[in-house]
Design an enzyme around this catalytic site. Sequence first.
Site, PDB file in Angstrom:
ATOM      1  N   ASP A 199       2.200   1.172 -19.449  1.00 13.28           N
ATOM      2  CA  ASP A 199       2.399   2.347 -18.589  1.00 13.28           C
ATOM      3  C   ASP A 199       3.905   2.594 -18.518  1.00 13.28           C
ATOM      4  OD1 ASP A 199       3.433   0.501 -16.788  1.00 13.28           O
ATOM      5  OD2 ASP A 199       2.057   0.987 -15.151  1.00 13.28           O
ATOM      6  N   HIS A 200       4.312   3.491 -17.638  1.00 16.89           N
ATOM      7  CA  HIS A 200       5.744   3.826 -17.551  1.00 16.89           C
ATOM      8  C   HIS A 200       6.580   2.610 -17.157  1.00 16.89           C
ATOM      9  CE1 HIS A 200       3.758   4.437 -13.706  1.00 16.89           C
ATOM     10  NE2 HIS A 200       4.920   4.203 -13.108  1.00 16.89           N
ATOM     11  N   CYS A 209       2.936  -3.581 -18.124  1.00 14.66           N
ATOM     12  CA  CYS A 209       3.148  -2.657 -16.996  1.00 14.66           C
ATOM     13  C   CYS A 209       4.325  -3.213 -16.205  1.00 14.66           C
ATOM     14  CB  CYS A 209       1.882  -2.468 -16.156  1.00 14.66           C
ATOM     15  SG  CYS A 209       1.252  -3.942 -15.329  1.00 14.66           S
ATOM     16  N   GLY A 210       4.505  -2.763 -14.980  1.00 12.43           N
ATOM     17  CA  GLY A 210       5.652  -3.246 -14.215  1.00 12.43           C
ATOM     18  C   GLY A 210       5.597  -4.742 -13.983  1.00 12.43           C
ATOM     19  N   THR A 211       4.437  -5.226 -13.586  1.00 11.89           N
ATOM     20  CA  THR A 211       4.277  -6.658 -13.291  1.00 11.89           C
ATOM     21  C   THR A 211       3.412  -7.398 -14.306  1.00 11.89           C
ATOM     22  OG1 THR A 211       2.300  -6.159 -12.008  1.00 11.89           O
ATOM     23  CG2 THR A 211       4.395  -6.253 -10.788  1.00 11.89           C
ATOM     24  N   GLY A 212       2.631  -6.667 -15.069  1.00  8.61           N
ATOM     25  CA  GLY A 212       1.612  -7.278 -15.943  1.00  8.61           C
ATOM     26  C   GLY A 212       0.298  -7.501 -15.203  1.00  8.61           C
ATOM     27  N   GLY A 235      -1.497  -5.418 -12.908  1.00  8.33           N
ATOM     28  CA  GLY A 235      -2.487  -4.330 -12.940  1.00  8.33           C
ATOM     29  C   GLY A 235      -3.162  -4.255 -14.297  1.00  8.33           C
ATOM     30  N   HIS A 274      -6.476 -22.797 -25.008  1.00  2.00           N
ATOM     31  CA  HIS A 274      -7.571 -23.226 -24.125  1.00  2.00           C
ATOM     32  C   HIS A 274      -8.512 -22.110 -23.701  1.00  2.00           C
ATOM     33  CE1 HIS A 274      -5.661 -27.271 -22.628  1.00  2.00           C
ATOM     34  NE2 HIS A 274      -5.622 -27.132 -23.941  1.00  2.00           N
ATOM     35  N   ARG A 293     -13.887 -28.661 -26.776  1.00  3.60           N
ATOM     36  CA  ARG A 293     -14.343 -28.739 -25.376  1.00  3.60           C
ATOM     37  C   ARG A 293     -14.139 -27.422 -24.632  1.00  3.60           C
ATOM     38  NH1 ARG A 293      -9.135 -30.628 -25.396  1.00  3.60           N
ATOM     39  NH2 ARG A 293      -7.845 -30.319 -23.521  1.00  3.60           N
ATOM     40  N   HIS A 294     -13.304 -26.535 -25.173  1.00  5.93           N
ATOM     41  CA  HIS A 294     -13.054 -25.260 -24.491  1.00  5.93           C
ATOM     42  C   HIS A 294     -14.138 -24.223 -24.750  1.00  5.93           C
ATOM     43  CE1 HIS A 294      -9.234 -26.946 -23.450  1.00  5.93           C
ATOM     44  NE2 HIS A 294      -8.972 -27.171 -24.731  1.00  5.93           N
TER      45      HIS A 294
HETATM   46  C1  RB5 Z   1       3.759   1.216 -11.608  1.00  8.52           C
HETATM   47  O1  RB5 Z   1       4.698   1.589 -10.682  1.00  8.52           O
HETATM   48  C2  RB5 Z   1       3.283  -0.198 -11.342  1.00  8.52           C
HETATM   49  O2  RB5 Z   1       2.492  -0.216 -10.198  1.00  8.52           O
HETATM   50  C3  RB5 Z   1       2.543  -0.736 -12.528  1.00  8.52           C
HETATM   51  O3  RB5 Z   1       3.350  -0.679 -13.651  1.00  8.52           O
HETATM   52  C4  RB5 Z   1       2.087  -2.182 -12.469  1.00  8.52           C
HETATM   53  O4  RB5 Z   1       3.114  -3.018 -12.091  1.00  8.52           O
HETATM   54  C5  RB5 Z   1       0.846  -2.449 -11.747  1.00  8.52           C
HETATM   55  O5  RB5 Z   1       0.339  -3.582 -11.708  1.00  8.52           O
END
Ligand code: RB5
Length: 148
Positions: free
Chosen positions: A9-10, A66-69, A71, A99, A133-134
């Site tokens: 995403d952005h 994404c911003g955090t990975g 979402g 694993h 085993r996995h």
């Molecule tokens: C976008 O602002 C942000 O919410 C998205 O990139 C992501 O971090 C969501 O998990």
Amino acid sequence: MKKIVIGCDHGGLELKNDIIKHLESRGIEVVDVGTYTNASCNYPDYARALCQRIQNGEFELGILVCGTGIGMSMAANKHNGIRAACCSDTFSARMTRMHNNANVLCLGGRVVGAGLACDMVDLFVDTEYEGGRHDLRVAMMAEIEKDN
Ligand code: RB5
């Protein structure tokens, strides 16, 4: 030759572009499902577009940014047959292939720098699932999908 599908995403655009350059410099074919601009967008759309390309057998592995990975990993894990891992360290990126037989690596463009991200991508792409085993545990995850 290995090929990878990638999406963002952005919030993940800049890091995705760095990862694409890195993979292509390794001779890996990369298919980019978007987004392609900084305009605000919705990460589930891109998670869905990428996961469908794995579900239809076109790709074995994908990368979502994404911003955090987080979402992206939540959205990706709603898809049958997708095992997405949100990582911010190299040990996890390697172990989730060995694993969990993860098939999607999720990264946070606002969490990790390009150097660390590309190291994680290399480990994710180059590490084989250990099986053994996995297998039972991975099969148990698929059972949960069936029950839902
Ligand atoms: C976008 O602002 C942000 O919410 C998205 O990139 C992501 O971090 C969501 O998990």
